[in-house]
Design a protein around this motif. Structure first.
Motif, PDB file in Angstrom:
ATOM      1  N   GLY A  42       0.790  -1.272  -0.037  1.00 14.56           N
ATOM      2  CA  GLY A  42       0.010   0.000   0.073  1.00 14.56           C
ATOM      3  C   GLY A  42       0.901   1.286  -0.078  1.00 14.56           C
ATOM      4  O   GLY A  42       0.288   2.345   0.152  1.00 14.56           O
ATOM      5  N   LYS A  43       2.196   0.912  -0.162  1.00 13.72           N
ATOM      6  CA  LYS A  43       3.114   2.381  -0.025  1.00 13.72           C
ATOM      7  C   LYS A  43       3.889   2.267  -1.462  1.00 13.72           C
ATOM      8  O   LYS A  43       3.954   1.518  -1.959  1.00 13.72           O
ATOM      9  N   GLU A  44       4.429   3.725  -1.553  1.00 17.97           N
ATOM     10  CA  GLU A  44       5.157   3.824  -2.736  1.00 17.97           C
ATOM     11  C   GLU A  44       6.458   3.223  -2.356  1.00 17.97           C
ATOM     12  O   GLU A  44       7.072   3.180  -1.477  1.00 17.97           O
ATOM     13  N   ARG A  45       7.153   2.764  -3.812  1.00 15.04           N
ATOM     14  CA  ARG A  45       8.352   1.968  -3.626  1.00 15.04           C
ATOM     15  C   ARG A  45       9.321   3.275  -3.118  1.00 15.04           C
ATOM     16  O   ARG A  45       9.113   4.166  -3.613  1.00 15.04           O
ATOM     17  N   ALA A  92       8.876  -4.090   4.909  1.00 19.31           N
ATOM     18  CA  ALA A  92       8.908  -4.144   3.410  1.00 19.31           C
ATOM     19  C   ALA A  92       9.574  -5.299   2.866  1.00 19.31           C
ATOM     20  O   ALA A  92      10.274  -5.997   3.697  1.00 19.31           O
ATOM     21  N   VAL A  93       9.290  -5.399   1.624  1.00 14.58           N
ATOM     22  CA  VAL A  93      10.200  -6.334   0.743  1.00 14.58           C
ATOM     23  C   VAL A  93      11.437  -5.385   0.451  1.00 14.58           C
ATOM     24  O   VAL A  93      11.137  -4.361  -0.190  1.00 14.58           O
TER      25      VAL A  93
END
Length: 123
Positions: A42-45, A92-93
């Motif tokens: 749900g977040k920007e990279r 995160a990934v």
């Protein structure tokens, strides 16, 4: 063939540490710039760090500055990301990328990507 293989992710409690590794092959490592990018649901990279192996220059996003350290071992063709004082928002990934640069306030990555490694920080 360019290959980037990340490892070292896992589950850690808030305040803990992890060290990610990115083993690179098929490139001239000494002349490369390798970065770390993270993607949370749900977040920007977000580009978080970049190292120029030829110039020895490192850059960090404000969100990780002072907590994360990027380094490289030219003999092993490996880049590391030491992550200390981890926070739940670091979950995160994490991907390493071949090619990166600091453009304005942002770290931009381009080129080949690894498969990613999951980092989960529990509160």
């Amino acid at each position: 063939e360019v290959q980037l293989v990340e490892s070292g992710g896992g589950l850690v409690q808030a305040g803990g540490s992890l060290r990610l590794s990115c083993a690179a092959s098929g490139i001239t490592f000494d002349n490369s710039a390798i970065g770390w990018v993270r993607q949370a649901p749900g977040k920007e990279r977000e580009g978080i760090s970049c190292i120029s192996n030829s110039a020895g220059i490192t850059n960090y996003a404000d969100s990780v500055k002072g907590r994360f350290t990027i380094s490289s071992d030219n003999a092993k063709n490996t880049v590391y990301l030491q992550m200390n004082s981890l926070k739940p928002e670091d979950t995160a990934v994490y991907y390493c990328t071949l090619g990166c640069a600091l453009i304005g306030p942002r770290i931009i990555s381009f080129g080949s990507w690894g498969q990613g490694t999951q980092v989960t920080v529990s509160s």
